[in-house]
Scaffold this motif. Structure first.
Motif, short mmCIF file in Angstrom:
data_model
loop_
_atom_site.label_atom_id
_atom_site.label_comp_id
_atom_site.label_asym_id
_atom_site.label_seq_id
_atom_site.Cartn_x
_atom_site.Cartn_y
_atom_site.Cartn_z
N UNK A 115 110.68 5.58 -24.55
CA UNK A 115 111.38 4.38 -24.14
C UNK A 115 112.73 4.23 -24.80
N UNK A 116 113.23 5.31 -25.44
CA UNK A 116 114.57 5.27 -26.01
C UNK A 116 115.63 5.35 -24.91
N UNK A 149 112.18 12.73 -33.05
CA UNK A 149 111.48 12.00 -31.99
C UNK A 149 109.99 11.91 -32.26
N UNK A 150 109.43 12.99 -32.82
CA UNK A 150 108.02 12.97 -33.18
C UNK A 150 107.75 11.92 -34.25
N UNK A 156 106.61 4.13 -34.27
CA UNK A 156 106.31 3.13 -33.24
C UNK A 156 104.89 2.58 -33.40
N UNK A 157 103.94 3.47 -33.66
CA UNK A 157 102.54 3.03 -33.82
C UNK A 157 102.41 2.09 -35.02
N UNK A 160 104.25 -1.33 -34.31
CA UNK A 160 103.46 -2.16 -33.39
C UNK A 160 102.35 -2.88 -34.16
N UNK A 161 101.71 -2.15 -35.08
CA UNK A 161 100.63 -2.75 -35.88
C UNK A 161 101.19 -3.85 -36.80
N UNK A 162 102.37 -3.61 -37.39
CA UNK A 162 102.98 -4.62 -38.25
C UNK A 162 103.37 -5.86 -37.46
N UNK A 163 103.91 -5.65 -36.26
CA UNK A 163 104.30 -6.79 -35.43
C UNK A 163 103.07 -7.62 -35.05
N UNK A 164 101.97 -6.93 -34.75
CA UNK A 164 100.74 -7.65 -34.41
C UNK A 164 100.22 -8.44 -35.61
#
Length: 214
Positions: A115-116, A149-150, A156-157, A160-164
């Motif tokens: 999604x970049x 990128x890897x 990203x994973x 996402x967990x921190x944002x949740x």
């Protein structure tokens, strides 16, 4: 076809060859008349620019295919533009200037998947000027773009967990999404401080210099 070739600075024979290789889209037809437009001219100029930068026709063909099948900018942005990040519009040759011979179809596809990147007509859209600049800086330091990128996929994973986690902490009874937006700088400060201290620990574990304290 003759007018398009002249505008692009190539021969009709070369243009026919590009069409056979499917480097450009077929023209719009009205009866026996074939109409080419600015998108065809932009693609031809991009091909010429990439050839001048050392890319092969095979590589350009693969990039063109990835570009044509990439997500458009509407899909990239989802419900709206990022609230704090600035999207960047790039031509394919400008992207090649950022990453040189690492602007490969594989890396392009990985960026699309993350999604970049998205597409908008003849342009590429990067979701974040900040991410683009940091990625390019890491590549200039000798880190392969595929590895960056890897790592981005793994980051990203975690983010996402921190944002949740922070969302669940803030949005309790009586609080709303507006409160979450208002308090998000606090979440960023916590993550930045924790990452800074984690980097200190990693450096010390690897025998690096003691961090300077202010």
């Amino acid at each position: 076809m003759e007018e398009l070739a002249e505008e692009a600075g190539i021969t009709v024979r070369t243009l026919r060859f590009y069409r056979e290789r499917k480097l450009i889209h077929p023209p719009r037809r009205e009866g026996r008349i074939a109409w080419y437009d600015e998108t065809h001219l932009a693609r031809l100029r991009t091909i010429s620019a990439l050839l001048e930068r050392g890319h092969t026709l095979n590589g350009i063909a693969e990039l063109a295919e990835a570009f044509d099948h990439g997500r458009n900018v509407g899909e990239l942005l989802g419900l709206g533009a990022p609230t704090e990040e600035t999207p960047v519009r790039l031509t394919p040759e400008a992207l090649a200037d950022y990453f040189g011979d690492q602007a490969t179809p594989e890396n392009f596809a990985a960026s699309l998947e993350l999604g970049y990147l998205g597409t908008d007509g003849g342009e590429i859209v990067h979701i974040s000027r900040r991410l683009l600049d940091v990625t390019a800086a890491l590549v200039r330091e000798g880190i392969p773009l595929a590895d960056v990128l890897s790592a981005g996929r793994r980051v990203r994973a975690h983010t996402d967990a921190l944002a949740e986690l922070f969302t669940d902490l803030v949005i309790t009874e009586g609080r709303t999404a507006e409160d979450l937006q208002r308090l998000r700088p606090l979440a960023k400060s916590v993550v930045e401080a924790e990452l800074s201290m984690a980097m200190d620990r990693r450096l010390q574990a690897r025998g690096g210099p003691e961090p300077q304290r202010s």
